[in-house]
Design an enzyme around this catalytic site. Structure first.
Site, short mmCIF file in Angstrom:
data_model
loop_
_atom_site.label_atom_id
_atom_site.label_comp_id
_atom_site.label_asym_id
_atom_site.label_seq_id
_atom_site.Cartn_x
_atom_site.Cartn_y
_atom_site.Cartn_z
N ASP A 356 0.83 -1.20 0.00
CA ASP A 356 0.00 0.00 0.00
C ASP A 356 0.87 1.26 0.00
O ASP A 356 0.55 2.26 -0.65
CB ASP A 356 -0.87 0.06 1.27
CG ASP A 356 -1.73 -1.17 1.49
OD1 ASP A 356 -1.32 -2.25 1.04
OD2 ASP A 356 -2.79 -1.04 2.11
N GLU A 486 -7.12 -10.39 -4.85
CA GLU A 486 -6.93 -11.56 -3.99
C GLU A 486 -8.09 -12.54 -4.05
O GLU A 486 -8.10 -13.55 -3.34
CB GLU A 486 -6.69 -11.10 -2.54
CG GLU A 486 -5.35 -10.37 -2.38
CD GLU A 486 -5.15 -9.77 -0.99
OE1 GLU A 486 -6.14 -9.63 -0.25
OE2 GLU A 486 -4.00 -9.43 -0.67
N LYS A 599 -11.63 -8.31 -6.72
CA LYS A 599 -11.67 -7.57 -5.45
C LYS A 599 -11.27 -6.11 -5.65
O LYS A 599 -11.84 -5.20 -5.07
CB LYS A 599 -10.72 -8.25 -4.46
CG LYS A 599 -10.69 -7.63 -3.09
CD LYS A 599 -9.69 -8.37 -2.20
CE LYS A 599 -9.66 -7.79 -0.78
NZ LYS A 599 -8.57 -8.34 0.02
C1 BGC Z 1 -5.87 -5.75 -0.02
C2 BGC Z 1 -4.37 -5.63 -0.19
C3 BGC Z 1 -3.84 -4.66 0.83
C4 BGC Z 1 -4.27 -5.04 2.25
C5 BGC Z 1 -3.89 -3.99 3.26
C6 BGC Z 1 -6.18 -6.16 1.40
O1 BGC Z 1 -7.57 -6.22 1.59
O2 BGC Z 1 -6.39 -6.72 -0.91
O3 BGC Z 1 -4.07 -5.18 -1.49
O4 BGC Z 1 -2.45 -4.65 0.76
O5 BGC Z 1 -5.68 -5.16 2.29
O6 BGC Z 1 -4.48 -2.77 2.96
#
Ligand code: BGC
Length: 771
Positions: A356, A486, A599
């Site tokens: 992030d 994801e 997602k």
């Molecule tokens: C997201 C990831 C992110 C993580 C922390 C997850 O829900 O799919 O991309 O790095 O949350 O924010």
């Protein structure tokens, strides 16, 4: 979705007390200063639903991994930022009854987060079971002027009685993390000290052995006279208490000034002595002087980073809330610190670093803070390069191939879902992209020689080893990965990851030639240190980049998210029954994995990073295809879609996506604000305005704007720093007005036409033709 926060341009306001909303408010009203952060827990006792949270940046506990089935390569622990000693604690008794809002009749309750000045205030009237009514006015802040200080003021007045109010002001280290894997407490006491001036508590984290000293001076005034307090001592607890015989109409004022110091910055043996000195100085200044410094420091922050939205108070409040929280979370003073997805506002995600930071947060800090702030986020990864190489080696990669962790506190991987830990390797590319992004924005190529190139070489080596030659496809392929989406795991040839890998390989070669040219001596050192075999490795990397396989669907004419994506049943999100959403709460994981639902931005994340590689038509086709299959169940998703929609001139869609990110926490859009705020996606909200609505880019070392004003707004303006120049940019329906705060002349492109902006203010009027 909730709607209880009052709209206001500079304040977050909760009027009235609803215990059901308390945990949400504890997150929303959090305060911090980059070094420490405190949820909006009450100072006095509270027996209702609460998540106690006070966090010290970088101080963590490696909680032993808990998984159902161990897999080789899993990290031994999940790092978590710890709930540290409670410094705000005040026990209040009214004629022997505890003041606890969970059992009192509460009226005139108001909580205000003053974002302009960085303070949290709370006031209420409470009728206790014994019929006694008190009025309380409280205020506190974590100093951003001196990030080792915090202070509070608490004023209590009897409304309908004369009697005894007992005040106990304390620092309590007997605290827990709710997310502890084995229900353990993570702190041991090292020392406590109480002298005529103040109370000191030194605690040590188990295993990691960080020492943290929390020291506080409590002053209780009645009728302007300081009262003498009695010492209270318990295990991991230091406090002071006093009984005040109080008359109706009078008030007792409590001031508490606290310093929190950690062994990250001081010798363990010195902590107490430094705390004494530091606290002494702060107490001499007093609460109001410290408050004045706080207000001044926030004025500077707002000068650098404010966005003004005219015509929509809710939007104005939202963007300031996002900016405020980002500035409270990371100040860039310390390259060992980073930005957890929840910042200091909750335990979720363990306060650790994710991709992030590089993919979403860097642009915000690049534009709104001095250059070293974003640079320190990059240096953080440089310092962890050895660990990334170790991490790669654990998984079988060799010769200095670096795989940065998906989740980390100290450079070691600490995430333990195999499909993410081992497979969500695109994070390595985001780290390389952030180096490129930093240099594109700042022009600071020396960063490559100093730090960047070594990281790029490690990353490039990883990609080279991670692909394999497919005799069938006659191309390099990348098998068994998880993309940003994801909701798909263990897939082959994720378009985004392949694209990013090929780009990294080429960029590393390019960066090498830059360093060779601008810093030949450093280049030699880097070659020696990394044992770079220039000729062989560059030629291998070029071969992989040139012959990378990119899945593509000829029928839909789109890049394919991964091999086999079209085999899935293609039902669009709009045709999903509303009661099925959010999918991650309503469907089994198995069903999600087999579905075509996405997602968060995946192919589109790549098109966002590498937008110059694609024409608008290609972007449009891919946007339409993927957006209609995206459920945006990550808070990081809407901002990328907003920026791309803006680029496609779809102003309504751009605004619609913006709305989904801007008030995500304020309106508790995803029903999870009580866990903490979505700090990293707040940077995405900022991007939606600056990169989306204003269309800001840096091309060939110059700023470019392609702006529009959303219909609901009259105009918007924002402050940015660019290459040593402070600019204020105001966008109205037909003008870009820029105040150039420097003596340099800037060339800026607006709708494909270049203009010079000398010092001072200048407006460019644009019309349909120009657009
Ligand atoms: C997201 C990831 C992110 C993580 C922390 C997850 O829900 O799919 O991309 O790095 O949350 O924010």
């Amino acid at each position: 979705m909730k709607n209880y926060i009052k709209a206001d341009e500079w304040n977050i306001i909760e009027d009235g007390f609803d215990p059901h909303l308390n945990k949400i408010s504890e997150s929303l009203f959090s305060i911090g200063n980059g070094r420490m952060g405190q949820r909006a827990n009450f100072e006095e006792a509270y027996s209702g639903e609460t998540l106690q949270g006070n966090y010290v940046a970088g101080v963590y506990y490696p909680d032993k991994t808990r998984v159902g089935w161990w897999k080789n390569g899993y990290p031994e622990y999940f790092a978590k930022v710890l709930n540290a000693a409670n410094w705000i604690g005040l026990d209040i008794k009214v004629d022997d009854e505890v003041l606890d809002l969970n059992v009192c009749r509460v009226s005139a309750f108001k909580r205000v987060l003053n974002m302009k000045e960085g303070t949290l205030s709370r006031s209420f009237t409470a009728e206790l079971k014994n019929g006694k009514v008190v009025r309380v006015e409280a205020m506190r802040f974590c100093s951003i002027a001196d990030d080792e200080l915090a202070a509070l003021h608490y004023c209590i007045s009897p409304v309908n009685f004369e009697g005894i109010i007992t005040i106990t002001s304390f620092i309590d280290g007997d605290v827990k993390n709710q997310d502890a894997n084995y229900d353990e407490k993570f702190w041991n006491e090292v020392k406590q000290q109480q002298d005529s001036n103040a109370d000191y508590l030194v605690l040590r984290t188990k295993k990691t052995e960080f020492d943290v000293c929390t020291a506080g001076k409590s002053i209780v005034l009645y009728n302007g006279k300081e009262l003498s307090l009695d010492v209270v001592t318990k295990d991991k607890y230091v406090g002071r208490t006093v009984n005040v015989q109080i008359k109706k109409g009078d008030s007792v004022n409590i001031y508490k000034i606290v310093t929190t110091l950690s062994s990250q910055n001081y010798e363990k043996g010195q902590l107490l002595a430094v705390a004494e000195l530091k606290l002494g100085k702060a107490v001499n200044k007093g609460f109001y002087k410290l408050l004045k410094e706080q207000v001044l420091a926030w004025t500077v922050k707002w000068e650098e980073s404010d966005i003004i939205i005219n015509g929509d108070v809710a939007a104005q409040q939202a963007i300031r809330f996002n900016i405020f929280q980002l500035n409270q979370t990371y100040t860039g003073k310390d390259a060992r610190l980073n930005i957890g997805p929840k910042g200091f506002t909750g335990e979720k995600y363990g306060g650790s670093t994710y991709w992030d930071t590089e993919a979403y947060c860097i642009p915000f800090y690049l534009s709104t803070a001095p250059e070293e702030v974003a640079k320190n986020l990059l240096v953080y990864r440089y310092k962890q390069l050895d660990k990334a190489i170790e991490n790669g080696a654990k998984l079988g990669f060799i010769d200095g191939a670096a795989l940065y962790p998906m989740v980390t506190m100290n450079g070691e991987e600490c995430h333990n879902e195999w499909e993410i830990t081992f497979e969500e390797i695109h994070r390595n590319g985001a780290i390389a992209f952030a180096i490129f992004n930093y240099i594109r924005y700042t022009g600071d190529e020396s960063y490559l020689a100093q730090y960047g190139l070594e990281v790029l070489i490690g990353v490039a080596r990883f990609w080279k080893q991670r692909v394999n030659w497919s005799a069938d496809k006659n191309k390099f392929v990348m098998l068994g990965v998880t993309g940003p989406n994801e909701y798909e795991n263990n897939i082959n040839n994720n378009w985004y990851t392949n694209k990013l890998a090929a780009w990294c390989l080429r960029y590393t070669i390019e960066a090498s030639s830059v360093v060779k040219q601008i810093a030949p001596k450093e280049y030699k050192k880097i070659v020696a240190k990394t044992r770079l075999e220039e000729e062989k490795e560059f030629s291998d990397w070029t071969a992989v980049a040139d012959q990378m396989y990119y899945p593509y669907d000829a029928k839909a004419d789109v890049f394919l998210q991964q091999d086999g994506f079209m085999d899935k049943e293609q039902i669009l999100v709009k045709d999903l029954p509303a009661e099925d959403r959010p999918l991650n709460q309503k469907w089994s994981w198995d069903r999600i994995l087999r579905s075509c639902y996405i997602k968060q931005a995946d192919v589109l994340q790549g098109m966002y990073f590498f937008e110059d590689d694609y024409d608008l038509e290609t972007l449009r086709k891919n946007f339409n295809f993927y957006e209609s299959r995206t459920v945006h169940e990550s808070s990081l998703s809407p901002c990328v879609h907003s920026i791309l929609a803006a680029k496609l001139n779809d102003e309504e869609k751009a605004y619609e996506f913006y709305l989904r990110t801007a008030r995500l926490d304020l309106d508790d859009y995803n029903n999870d604000t009580e866990d903490g705020l979505h700090i990293t996606s707040m940077a995405g909200t900022w991007m939606s305005i600056v990169e989306g609505f204003a269309g800001m880019r840096v091309r060939n070392g110059q700023l470019v704007f392609n702006p529009f004003v959303p219909k609901a707004w009259n105009y918007f303006s924002f402050s940015i720093g660019f290459r040593g120049v402070q600019l204020k940019v105001k966008i109205t329906a037909d003008q870009v007005r820029i105040i150039n705060g420097s003596n340099q002349i800037l060339e800026i492109t607006i709708f494909n036409q270049s203009y010079t902006f000398p010092s001072g203010e200048k407006a460019i009027t644009y019309n349909e033709q120009l657009v």
